[in-house]
Design a protein around this motif. Structure first.
Motif, short mmCIF file in Angstrom:
data_model
loop_
_atom_site.label_atom_id
_atom_site.label_comp_id
_atom_site.label_asym_id
_atom_site.label_seq_id
_atom_site.Cartn_x
_atom_site.Cartn_y
_atom_site.Cartn_z
N VAL A 176 0.85 -1.30 -0.02
CA VAL A 176 0.07 -0.01 -0.12
C VAL A 176 0.81 1.29 -0.08
O VAL A 176 1.87 1.42 0.76
CB VAL A 176 -1.01 0.07 1.36
CG1 VAL A 176 -1.81 1.30 1.21
CG2 VAL A 176 -1.93 -1.13 1.54
N VAL A 177 0.51 2.24 -0.73
CA VAL A 177 1.13 3.41 -1.06
C VAL A 177 0.45 4.62 -0.69
O VAL A 177 -0.84 4.69 -1.18
CB VAL A 177 1.93 3.83 -2.40
CG1 VAL A 177 2.35 5.06 -2.50
CG2 VAL A 177 2.79 2.69 -2.63
N TYR A 178 0.62 5.46 0.59
CA TYR A 178 -0.02 6.45 0.98
C TYR A 178 0.53 7.49 0.50
O TYR A 178 1.77 7.92 0.62
CB TYR A 178 -0.36 6.24 2.46
CG TYR A 178 -0.79 5.29 3.19
CD1 TYR A 178 -2.58 5.45 3.43
CD2 TYR A 178 -0.52 3.97 3.43
CE1 TYR A 178 -2.97 4.48 3.94
CE2 TYR A 178 -1.34 3.05 3.91
CZ TYR A 178 -2.54 3.34 4.31
OH TYR A 178 -3.42 2.19 4.97
N GLY A 179 -0.19 8.60 -0.20
CA GLY A 179 0.12 9.63 -0.70
C GLY A 179 -0.90 10.68 -0.99
O GLY A 179 -1.97 10.82 -0.61
N ALA A 180 -0.45 11.83 -1.83
CA ALA A 180 -1.45 12.63 -2.30
C ALA A 180 -0.84 13.39 -3.60
O ALA A 180 0.10 13.10 -3.97
CB ALA A 180 -1.24 13.87 -1.30
N TYR A 226 5.52 11.58 2.64
CA TYR A 226 4.83 10.83 1.89
C TYR A 226 5.49 10.98 0.13
O TYR A 226 6.07 11.66 -0.10
CB TYR A 226 3.09 11.08 1.80
CG TYR A 226 2.92 12.24 1.41
CD1 TYR A 226 2.65 13.03 0.21
CD2 TYR A 226 2.59 13.13 2.65
CE1 TYR A 226 2.38 14.33 0.01
CE2 TYR A 226 2.06 14.41 2.46
CZ TYR A 226 2.13 15.05 1.07
OH TYR A 226 1.42 16.24 0.92
N PRO A 227 5.41 9.87 -0.33
CA PRO A 227 4.44 8.61 -0.18
C PRO A 227 5.05 7.79 0.98
O PRO A 227 6.41 7.67 1.21
CB PRO A 227 4.52 7.78 -1.29
CG PRO A 227 5.94 8.26 -2.21
CD PRO A 227 6.07 9.69 -1.58
N VAL A 228 4.36 7.07 1.89
CA VAL A 228 4.40 6.32 2.66
C VAL A 228 4.07 4.71 2.11
O VAL A 228 3.08 4.57 1.76
CB VAL A 228 3.65 6.19 4.29
CG1 VAL A 228 4.36 5.42 5.13
CG2 VAL A 228 4.06 7.98 4.78
N VAL A 229 5.13 3.83 2.28
CA VAL A 229 4.91 2.71 1.58
C VAL A 229 4.91 1.61 2.64
O VAL A 229 5.69 1.33 3.41
CB VAL A 229 6.07 2.06 0.70
CG1 VAL A 229 6.03 0.87 -0.16
CG2 VAL A 229 6.38 3.30 -0.59
N LEU A 230 3.71 0.61 2.58
CA LEU A 230 3.67 -0.34 3.61
C LEU A 230 3.67 -1.83 2.78
O LEU A 230 3.09 -1.66 1.72
CB LEU A 230 2.47 -0.32 4.38
CG LEU A 230 2.58 0.98 5.49
CD1 LEU A 230 2.54 2.17 5.02
CD2 LEU A 230 1.19 0.47 6.34
N VAL A 231 4.38 -2.54 3.40
CA VAL A 231 4.08 -4.13 2.76
C VAL A 231 3.78 -4.71 4.26
O VAL A 231 4.20 -4.84 5.32
CB VAL A 231 5.45 -4.71 2.38
CG1 VAL A 231 5.40 -6.19 2.27
CG2 VAL A 231 6.19 -3.88 1.42
#
Length: 108
Positions: free
Chosen positions: A8-12, A75-80
């Motif tokens: 999941v990539v959280y960004g704007a 951001y982006p914040v990347v989650l695995v």
């Protein structure tokens, strides 16, 4: 490998103030997806992009999007698999390691 690994990539849309010379969150999301697909194929990774200012109507994504904003994360914040593996300018080597720690193996 039978398990799906979620990235999941959280960004704007707006580039964060600390990331002026970096690509946008969406561009980094697309780049990660292409790089991961080349190395691991398309079968075992599910990708999701979450706009931190307009997250989907799912509590899990809404809560973390709020955390990104409130904690002024870059951001982006990347989650695995719900583990942060990159922030601001994610390193491909770190993302690959997290994917492999979750059971992925590179394709030949």
């Amino acid at each position: 490998m039978s398990k799906q690994v979620e990235l999941v990539v959280y960004g704007a849309e707006v580039i964060c103030a600390s990331c002026v010379n970096l690509p946008s969150s969406k561009e980094q999301y697309d780049w990660l997806q292409a790089a991961i697909s080349r190395k691991y194929g398309d079968d075992y990774v599910t990708y999701k992009y979450v706009d931190i200012f307009n997250p989907p109507n799912e509590q899990k994504y809404q809560q973390f999007a709020e955390q990104v904003v409130e904690d002024d994360m870059i951001y982006p914040v990347v989650l695995v698999e719900d583990e942060i593996v990159g922030e601001g300018n994610p390193r491909l080597k770190t993302v690959y390691q997290a994917l492999e720690n979750n059971g992925l193996t590179p394709i030949s």
